[in-house]
Scaffold this motif. Structure first.
Motif, PDB file in Angstrom:
ATOM      1  N   ILE A 178     -13.730 -17.192  47.842  1.00 39.81           N
ATOM      2  CA  ILE A 178     -12.679 -16.719  46.674  1.00 39.81           C
ATOM      3  C   ILE A 178     -11.947 -17.897  45.776  1.00 39.81           C
ATOM      4  O   ILE A 178     -11.563 -18.615  46.615  1.00 39.81           O
ATOM      5  N   MET A 179     -12.604 -17.762  44.805  1.00 40.90           N
ATOM      6  CA  MET A 179     -11.702 -19.422  43.625  1.00 40.90           C
ATOM      7  C   MET A 179     -10.421 -18.349  43.255  1.00 40.90           C
ATOM      8  O   MET A 179      -9.863 -18.055  42.787  1.00 40.90           O
ATOM      9  N   THR A 180      -9.588 -18.597  44.130  1.00 38.71           N
ATOM     10  CA  THR A 180      -7.794 -18.267  44.156  1.00 38.71           C
ATOM     11  C   THR A 180      -7.180 -18.183  42.808  1.00 38.71           C
ATOM     12  O   THR A 180      -6.334 -17.502  42.311  1.00 38.71           O
ATOM     13  N   LYS A 181      -7.078 -19.197  42.561  1.00 43.44           N
ATOM     14  CA  LYS A 181      -6.539 -20.180  40.848  1.00 43.44           C
ATOM     15  C   LYS A 181      -6.994 -19.107  40.099  1.00 43.44           C
ATOM     16  O   LYS A 181      -6.010 -19.058  39.083  1.00 43.44           O
ATOM     17  N   ASN A 182      -8.023 -19.112  39.610  1.00 41.76           N
ATOM     18  CA  ASN A 182      -8.870 -18.766  39.126  1.00 41.76           C
ATOM     19  C   ASN A 182      -8.698 -17.275  38.473  1.00 41.76           C
ATOM     20  O   ASN A 182      -8.770 -16.526  38.017  1.00 41.76           O
ATOM     21  N   LEU A 183      -8.963 -17.062  39.885  1.00 41.19           N
ATOM     22  CA  LEU A 183      -8.295 -15.477  39.774  1.00 41.19           C
ATOM     23  C   LEU A 183      -6.920 -14.856  39.468  1.00 41.19           C
ATOM     24  O   LEU A 183      -6.913 -13.632  39.054  1.00 41.19           O
ATOM     25  N   LYS A 184      -5.461 -16.173  40.132  1.00 40.31           N
ATOM     26  CA  LYS A 184      -5.290 -15.534  39.783  1.00 40.31           C
ATOM     27  C   LYS A 184      -4.798 -15.956  38.355  1.00 40.31           C
ATOM     28  O   LYS A 184      -3.925 -15.408  37.513  1.00 40.31           O
ATOM     29  N   ALA A 185      -5.544 -16.532  37.281  1.00 37.06           N
ATOM     30  CA  ALA A 185      -5.356 -16.929  36.172  1.00 37.06           C
ATOM     31  C   ALA A 185      -6.090 -15.782  34.908  1.00 37.06           C
ATOM     32  O   ALA A 185      -5.499 -15.852  33.893  1.00 37.06           O
ATOM     33  N   SER A 186      -6.533 -15.048  35.544  1.00 32.41           N
ATOM     34  CA  SER A 186      -7.476 -14.190  34.985  1.00 32.41           C
ATOM     35  C   SER A 186      -6.406 -13.262  35.628  1.00 32.41           C
ATOM     36  O   SER A 186      -6.770 -11.563  34.338  1.00 32.41           O
ATOM     37  N   GLY A 187      -5.676 -12.518  35.976  1.00 30.70           N
ATOM     38  CA  GLY A 187      -4.730 -12.088  36.153  1.00 30.70           C
ATOM     39  C   GLY A 187      -5.043 -10.821  37.032  1.00 30.70           C
ATOM     40  O   GLY A 187      -4.106  -9.923  37.084  1.00 30.70           O
ATOM     41  N   LYS A 188      -5.577 -11.301  37.622  1.00 37.51           N
ATOM     42  CA  LYS A 188      -5.828 -10.432  39.168  1.00 37.51           C
ATOM     43  C   LYS A 188      -5.421 -10.790  40.260  1.00 37.51           C
ATOM     44  O   LYS A 188      -4.770 -11.553  40.595  1.00 37.51           O
ATOM     45  N   ASP A 189      -5.406 -10.072  41.344  1.00 39.64           N
ATOM     46  CA  ASP A 189      -5.380 -10.479  42.602  1.00 39.64           C
ATOM     47  C   ASP A 189      -6.589  -9.912  43.676  1.00 39.64           C
ATOM     48  O   ASP A 189      -7.547  -9.327  43.155  1.00 39.64           O
ATOM     49  N   GLU A 190      -6.491 -10.547  45.531  1.00 42.38           N
ATOM     50  CA  GLU A 190      -7.703 -10.154  46.389  1.00 42.38           C
ATOM     51  C   GLU A 190      -7.152  -8.501  46.175  1.00 42.38           C
ATOM     52  O   GLU A 190      -9.345  -7.940  46.273  1.00 42.38           O
ATOM     53  N   ARG A 191      -6.826  -7.154  45.952  1.00 45.51           N
ATOM     54  CA  ARG A 191      -6.755  -6.451  45.950  1.00 45.51           C
ATOM     55  C   ARG A 191      -7.478  -5.571  45.092  1.00 45.51           C
ATOM     56  O   ARG A 191      -8.755  -5.004  45.315  1.00 45.51           O
ATOM     57  N   TRP A 192      -7.844  -5.805  43.814  1.00 51.75           N
ATOM     58  CA  TRP A 192      -8.636  -5.602  42.840  1.00 51.75           C
ATOM     59  C   TRP A 192      -9.902  -6.157  43.233  1.00 51.75           C
ATOM     60  O   TRP A 192     -10.542  -5.222  42.538  1.00 51.75           O
ATOM     61  N   LEU A 193      -9.957  -7.506  43.247  1.00 48.95           N
ATOM     62  CA  LEU A 193     -11.486  -8.214  43.737  1.00 48.95           C
ATOM     63  C   LEU A 193     -12.373  -7.229  45.385  1.00 48.95           C
ATOM     64  O   LEU A 193     -13.170  -7.420  44.410  1.00 48.95           O
ATOM     65  N   LYS A 194     -11.187  -6.878  46.213  1.00 49.91           N
ATOM     66  CA  LYS A 194     -11.622  -6.284  47.246  1.00 49.91           C
ATOM     67  C   LYS A 194     -12.083  -4.746  46.480  1.00 49.91           C
ATOM     68  O   LYS A 194     -13.440  -3.350  47.284  1.00 49.91           O
ATOM     69  N   HIS A 195     -11.514  -4.096  45.570  1.00 52.93           N
ATOM     70  CA  HIS A 195     -11.747  -2.573  45.113  1.00 52.93           C
ATOM     71  C   HIS A 195     -13.372  -2.910  44.300  1.00 52.93           C
ATOM     72  O   HIS A 195     -13.902  -1.833  44.592  1.00 52.93           O
ATOM     73  N   GLN A 196     -13.355  -3.888  43.435  1.00 56.43           N
ATOM     74  CA  GLN A 196     -14.832  -4.240  42.555  1.00 56.43           C
ATOM     75  C   GLN A 196     -15.457  -3.774  42.941  1.00 56.43           C
ATOM     76  O   GLN A 196     -16.732  -4.252  43.881  1.00 56.43           O
ATOM     77  N   LEU A 197     -15.378  -5.278  44.630  1.00 63.27           N
ATOM     78  CA  LEU A 197     -16.950  -5.471  45.560  1.00 63.27           C
ATOM     79  C   LEU A 197     -17.216  -4.200  45.640  1.00 63.27           C
ATOM     80  O   LEU A 197     -18.327  -3.713  46.649  1.00 63.27           O
ATOM     81  N   SER A 198     -16.242  -3.581  46.683  1.00 64.60           N
ATOM     82  CA  SER A 198     -16.559  -2.286  47.014  1.00 64.60           C
ATOM     83  C   SER A 198     -17.061  -1.143  46.859  1.00 64.60           C
ATOM     84  O   SER A 198     -17.905  -0.504  46.809  1.00 64.60           O
ATOM     85  N   THR A 199     -16.649  -1.468  45.573  1.00 61.90           N
ATOM     86  CA  THR A 199     -17.361  -0.493  44.270  1.00 61.90           C
ATOM     87  C   THR A 199     -18.680  -1.030  43.665  1.00 61.90           C
ATOM     88  O   THR A 199     -19.962   0.300  43.606  1.00 61.90           O
ATOM     89  N   HIS A 200     -19.170  -1.925  43.985  1.00 68.63           N
ATOM     90  CA  HIS A 200     -20.832  -2.001  44.129  1.00 68.63           C
ATOM     91  C   HIS A 200     -21.365  -2.549  45.297  1.00 68.63           C
ATOM     92  O   HIS A 200     -22.245  -2.726  45.550  1.00 68.63           O
ATOM     93  N   GLY A 201     -20.607  -1.544  46.307  1.00 67.71           N
ATOM     94  CA  GLY A 201     -21.421  -1.521  47.282  1.00 67.71           C
ATOM     95  C   GLY A 201     -21.094  -3.228  48.775  1.00 67.71           C
ATOM     96  O   GLY A 201     -22.230  -3.102  49.191  1.00 67.71           O
ATOM     97  N   VAL A 202     -20.386  -3.793  48.550  1.00 72.27           N
ATOM     98  CA  VAL A 202     -20.340  -5.144  49.110  1.00 72.27           C
ATOM     99  C   VAL A 202     -19.225  -5.421  50.254  1.00 72.27           C
ATOM    100  O   VAL A 202     -18.370  -4.856  49.687  1.00 72.27           O
ATOM    101  N   SER A 203     -19.538  -5.741  50.943  1.00 66.82           N
ATOM    102  CA  SER A 203     -18.668  -5.491  52.530  1.00 66.82           C
ATOM    103  C   SER A 203     -18.053  -6.807  52.455  1.00 66.82           C
ATOM    104  O   SER A 203     -16.783  -6.974  52.902  1.00 66.82           O
ATOM    105  N   ASP A 204     -19.089  -7.512  52.372  1.00 68.43           N
ATOM    106  CA  ASP A 204     -18.527  -8.872  52.726  1.00 68.43           C
ATOM    107  C   ASP A 204     -18.603  -9.875  51.845  1.00 68.43           C
ATOM    108  O   ASP A 204     -20.116 -10.355  51.143  1.00 68.43           O
ATOM    109  N   VAL A 205     -17.832 -10.849  51.035  1.00 74.85           N
ATOM    110  CA  VAL A 205     -17.567 -11.838  50.397  1.00 74.85           C
ATOM    111  C   VAL A 205     -18.741 -12.954  50.548  1.00 74.85           C
ATOM    112  O   VAL A 205     -19.487 -13.258  49.417  1.00 74.85           O
ATOM    113  N   ARG A 206     -19.048 -13.157  51.672  1.00 68.67           N
ATOM    114  CA  ARG A 206     -19.936 -14.506  51.950  1.00 68.67           C
ATOM    115  C   ARG A 206     -21.517 -13.865  51.146  1.00 68.67           C
ATOM    116  O   ARG A 206     -22.382 -14.225  51.288  1.00 68.67           O
ATOM    117  N   ASP A 207     -21.924 -12.830  50.995  1.00 68.23           N
ATOM    118  CA  ASP A 207     -22.928 -11.767  50.634  1.00 68.23           C
ATOM    119  C   ASP A 207     -22.744 -12.396  48.740  1.00 68.23           C
ATOM    120  O   ASP A 207     -23.986 -12.428  47.979  1.00 68.23           O
TER     121      ASP A 207
END
Length: 235
Positions: A178-207
């Protein structure tokens, strides 16, 4: 002992090259003028000489590299301040074609023959010279083409269409990280990112091989795919 000495000098020359390239700027890596090209070859040759210097004179090539780099930096600074110096160092654009006229004298001046010019035209998608308004040889050796108005691609303005403005795309996951600085610059947080990954059926960010998001909240996801599954379109 000589092997260790060469290894140390090689690493030293690599470090010095990286430092000098950073000081000289990214222009060395992108649009090089003839002067930049010659200096890059020269500095690289001196670095190679330094790497295999078996005698205790490695300071000589190191000094030469610094002098060449200093000359490039000084001339780059002078070029930004003086048009005359800029013309001497980088040259100036040469008009090869304008309003259905080929300028033979400029072709000879640019050391480019007609066949090479026609090849560049075809590579750029122009198989008929009558479609071109102008062709200019730039300082970096590339040819810029200006098509006639009736042959240029239509734009949204021509079609009286007002498209939505594009926005920059932030890389928020690269190679499973996870590119933390890029995520913050886009106005998002890790909670939002985890929700997006879950929506796409991804449980592990390493995938995730790559994930991007723009300012319009357009989320794109690219999972790791084994090379065996890649289509072989050349068979």
């Amino acid at each position: 002992m000589n092997i260790l000495y060469i290894a140390a000098l090689s690493l030293g020359s690599i470090v010095e090259l990286l430092i000098l390239c950073r000081l000289m700027g990214y222009r060395q890596l992108s649009q090089m003028s003839m002067f930049d090209y010659v200096n890059s070859i020269t500095i690289g040759s001196i670095a190679a000489e330094m790497a295999i210097s078996l005698e205790d004179n490695f300071l000589y090539p190191m000094t030469a590299m610094i002098i060449y780099a200093a000359a490039v930096i000084l001339l780059s600074w002078g070029s930004s301040k003086s048009i005359r110096i800029r013309r001497i160092v980088t040259g100036k654009p040469i008009v090869l074609l304008n309003k259905d006229k080929l300028y033979e004298k400029n072709f000879r001046k640019a050391k480019i023959d007609l066949n090479e010019f026609l090849t560049q035209c075809r590579v750029s998608g122009y198989f008929d010279l009558s479609q071109l308004e102008s062709a200019i040889l730039e300082e970096n050796g590339r040819i810029s083409f200006l098509p006639k108005s009736e042959y240029r691609p239509a734009t949204p303005k021509d079609l009286h269409v007002l498209p939505i403005n594009d926005s920059l795309v932030a890389n928020i996951i690269i190679d499973g990280h996870i590119m933390t600085k890029n995520l913050k610059a886009s106005g998002k947080d890790e909670r939002w990112l985890k929700h997006q990954l879950s929506t796409h059926g991804v449980s592990d960010v390493r995938d995730v091989f790559l994930a991007t998001c723009d300012l319009n909240n357009q989320f794109s996801l690219y999972l790791r795919t084994p090379s065996s599954q890649a289509p072989d379109i050349f068979t």
